[in-house]
Design an enzyme around this catalytic site. Structure first.
Site, mmCIF file in Angstrom:
data_model
loop_
_atom_site.group_PDB
_atom_site.id
_atom_site.type_symbol
_atom_site.label_atom_id
_atom_site.label_comp_id
_atom_site.label_asym_id
_atom_site.label_seq_id
_atom_site.Cartn_x
_atom_site.Cartn_y
_atom_site.Cartn_z
ATOM 1 N N HIS A 138 -11.490 6.847 -4.757
ATOM 2 C CA HIS A 138 -12.099 7.204 -3.477
ATOM 3 C C HIS A 138 -13.508 7.737 -3.701
ATOM 4 O O HIS A 138 -13.722 8.625 -4.532
ATOM 5 C CB HIS A 138 -11.273 8.278 -2.768
ATOM 6 N N HIS A 152 0.816 -1.213 0.000
ATOM 7 C CA HIS A 152 0.000 0.000 0.000
ATOM 8 C C HIS A 152 0.852 1.266 0.000
ATOM 9 O O HIS A 152 0.360 2.346 -0.353
ATOM 10 C CB HIS A 152 -0.931 0.001 1.218
ATOM 11 N N TYR A 159 -3.573 13.090 1.725
ATOM 12 C CA TYR A 159 -2.350 13.149 0.930
ATOM 13 C C TYR A 159 -1.898 14.576 0.627
ATOM 14 O O TYR A 159 -0.907 14.777 -0.069
ATOM 15 C CB TYR A 159 -2.548 12.394 -0.393
#
Length: 301
Positions: A267, A241, A276
């Protein structure tokens, strides 16, 4: 409960793992209501809040539930009672104001550009396994793929001419993601020189296969990533990930639009993508001095 789970599976397309988690949550909630002598159709906000509070406190040899677990259970209860309300089984939704403790948001671990370069160069040689590993790592970083999305890819999901692939995310939702030049080259070499040898006795349709020519498992993918991470000294800093986190962070640091990153990651909620938006101190300084009207050198007369 069975009607609700059927709705989640056939209309919402949720995965088996999510369905099993929701089933477990509802059974646990039912046991709590029985002990409190409350009917599930007559439960009030206070009953649901009490259930979550009991889990948060722990006791009777049971550890306190983590905030993330409580968030999932609250989401399950909200979805369950909204379903009952839609079906006119109940008149009032007791979860309307239900809140679970906010889960702490840890910044994801990401690799520097130099770390990524070292990792992607780690698979050495021209044997089929090395060509597969190089293509796998390049594609996961180029497209921000989850481990399951990478292993589920079929050969026909990747269009190397157009430079795009079709990924199947959570809930079987599909999305198109661009594929960069280096990843296109690595996948093309793998398809021409590596995969045919691995699938010599197999007709498996998946893009990434193991030594037996069958679909690469998530466990197999994890071992590949860890082996190459270990070879360049990154084993303590990454998992499969991590490449997804790094993909998103590098795009945003390079000026990519947040909505575009959300779309590429698959998402459903942009709030998930916003984690992020953390930037390096150097990048923050660049943004500040370029954007602030009084941050440049000197003051105009």
């Amino acid at each position: 409960m069975l009607d609700f789970l059927a709705y989640l599976e056939f209309e919402r397309g949720l995965s088996r793992n999510t369905l099993e988690a929701y089933r477990s949550d509802l059974l646990q909630f039912g046991a709590y209501l029985r002990s409190a002598r409350v009917d599930v159709l007559e439960a009030q906000h206070s009953d649901l809040a009490g259930f979550l509070d009991t889990l948060a406190q722990g006791g009777d040899g049971r550890p306190a539930a983590r905030p993330a677990t409580l968030q999932r259970k609250a989401a399950c209860l909200r979805s369950f009672y909204r379903h009952l309300r839609r079906e006119n089984v109940i008149e009032h939704d007791p979860t309307a104001d239900l809140r679970a403790p906010r889960k702490s948001q840890k910044l994801p671990k990401v690799l520097s550009r130099g770390d990524v370069d070292r990792l992607l160069r780690a698979p050495k040689g021209t044997d089929p396994g090395a060509l597969r590993d190089r293509a796998l790592l390049e594609l996961m970083y180029a497209c921000g793929l989850r481990a399951s999305e990478a292993t589920d890819l079929e050969v026909t999901d990747v269009d190397l001419t157009a430079g795009v692939l079709r990924a199947r995310g959570k809930g079987s939702k599909e999305r198109l993601v661009p594929v960069g030049r280096e990843a296109v080259t690595a996948v093309r070499v793998y398809l021409e020189r590596g995969r045919p040898l691995l699938t010599a006795t197999s007709d498996d349709r998946h893009l990434f296969v193991n030594r037996r020519g069958t679909q690469l498992t998530r466990q197999g993918l994890y071992k590949i990533v860890q082996r190459h991470a270990r070879s360049v000294g990154l084993e303590d800093r990454m998992s499969p990930h991590t490449l997804r986190h790094t993909f998103a962070t590098h795009l945003l640091a390079g000026g990519c639009d947040l909505r575009a990153v959300q779309e590429m990651l698959g998402h459903a909620d942009i709030a998930t993508t916003q984690i992020y938006t953390h930037l390096s101190a150097e990048r923050l300084k660049d943004v500040y001095f370029n954007a602030h009207p009084r941050a440049g050198g000197g003051i105009a007369a």
